[in-house]
Design an enzyme around this catalytic site. Sequence first.
Site, PDB file in Angstrom:
ATOM      1  N   ALA A  65       0.877  -1.178   0.000  1.00  7.55           N
ATOM      2  CA  ALA A  65       0.000   0.000   0.000  1.00  7.55           C
ATOM      3  C   ALA A  65       0.910   1.222   0.000  1.00  7.55           C
ATOM      4  O   ALA A  65       2.080   1.143   0.401  1.00  7.55           O
ATOM      5  CB  ALA A  65      -0.871  -0.015   1.248  1.00  7.55           C
ATOM      6  N   GLY A 111       0.790  -5.032   0.823  1.00 10.62           N
ATOM      7  CA  GLY A 111      -0.391  -5.129  -0.046  1.00 10.62           C
ATOM      8  C   GLY A 111      -0.105  -5.812  -1.370  1.00 10.62           C
ATOM      9  O   GLY A 111      -1.026  -6.336  -2.007  1.00 10.62           O
ATOM     10  N   GLU A 114      -0.329  -9.399  -0.590  1.00  9.87           N
ATOM     11  CA  GLU A 114      -1.762  -9.658  -0.354  1.00  9.87           C
ATOM     12  C   GLU A 114      -2.544  -9.673  -1.667  1.00  9.87           C
ATOM     13  O   GLU A 114      -3.463 -10.478  -1.842  1.00  9.87           O
ATOM     14  CB  GLU A 114      -2.316  -8.595   0.602  1.00  9.87           C
ATOM     15  CG  GLU A 114      -1.767  -8.762   2.025  1.00  9.87           C
ATOM     16  CD  GLU A 114      -2.058  -7.566   2.917  1.00  9.87           C
ATOM     17  OE1 GLU A 114      -1.674  -6.432   2.552  1.00  9.87           O
ATOM     18  OE2 GLU A 114      -2.657  -7.761   3.986  1.00  9.87           O
ATOM     19  N   GLU A 134       4.765  -5.100   7.397  1.00 12.07           N
ATOM     20  CA  GLU A 134       3.978  -4.071   8.087  1.00 12.07           C
ATOM     21  C   GLU A 134       4.450  -3.759   9.499  1.00 12.07           C
ATOM     22  O   GLU A 134       4.347  -2.616   9.948  1.00 12.07           O
ATOM     23  CB  GLU A 134       2.491  -4.471   8.118  1.00 12.07           C
ATOM     24  CG  GLU A 134       1.771  -4.348   6.781  1.00 12.07           C
ATOM     25  CD  GLU A 134       1.919  -5.569   5.888  1.00 12.07           C
ATOM     26  OE1 GLU A 134       2.710  -6.484   6.222  1.00 12.07           O
ATOM     27  OE2 GLU A 134       1.246  -5.612   4.841  1.00 12.07           O
TER      28      GLU A 134
END
Length: 259
Positions: A65, A111, A114, A134
Amino acid sequence: MYTTLLTELQEGIFTITINRPDKMNALNVNVIDDLSKVMDEVYSNQEIKSVVITGSGEKSFVAGADISEFIGLDANGGSAMARKAKIAVFDKIENCPKPIVAAVNGFALGGGCELAMACHFRIASENAKFGQPEVNLGIIPGYGGTQRLTNLIGKGKAMEMIMTADMITADEAKSLGLVNHVVAAGTVVAKAKEILQKIQTKAGYAVSMVIACVNDAATNNPNGFENEINRFGACFTTEDMVEGTKAFVEKRKPVFKGK
Ligand code: COA
């Protein structure tokens, strides 16, 4: 039509390339919005039979992200961001009735890992790196990482990967079951397309039912067995089932119409 994506449709295979190479293809608000829209196109466009998701350039699939968008968010803002991405993008990919393969061409972090895990399966280039970093930022995976990584590689390995934030190589990812194939850099999209071409010769409705059933297993749906029985039955209503069984008896290759 999309500001952060490149798309190409060739022989039924729709290739979606996340195109922010100067930012390692990080998922900012614009990419999430574009991915949501492009998934709507995947669902509605009958010409699209299967999908490859990749990143532009040789270096990165998606490096997570967009961290710059985290600054200033409070608890509600963080949750809202994760929930929106789940509904708008990740669930649409995972539950798509058409096969979706991640062609991981470099870093798949946070992300990005993911996103790859939401796809139905993954092919990696030999330079790919996977990780959920993260905790280095004071957060946890928020786009399904704790759930899908545990499903794919098991609890102990997922715990270690997420708590250490360590990256793993493509070969390690393969040995853990996170990716199915490791190929030379620059050939990962071609490998994904080769597999999708083969899947496209099969009965499309049956393939879509496979996706739904395997997703039931992966999400521990208590109705998984019952759903499989009902979907097995539903296949008997298709023209492709009639063709597939007839072709076998007639000792010829079936010609499926996707009906
Ligand atoms: N969000 C926002 N920007 C990112 C990003 C992310 N997740 N990942 C990389 N970028 C940006 C960098 O800030 C840099 O931008 P700049 O040129 O304007 O400074 C650019 O992409 C290139 O990245 P850089 O770090 O210089 O490349 P590198 O080759 O040295 O390192 C990575 C590559 C992927 C190892 C490193 O960028 C990184 O660790 N990224 C963050 C990964 C992460 O924590 N993801 C989880 C987010 S939840």
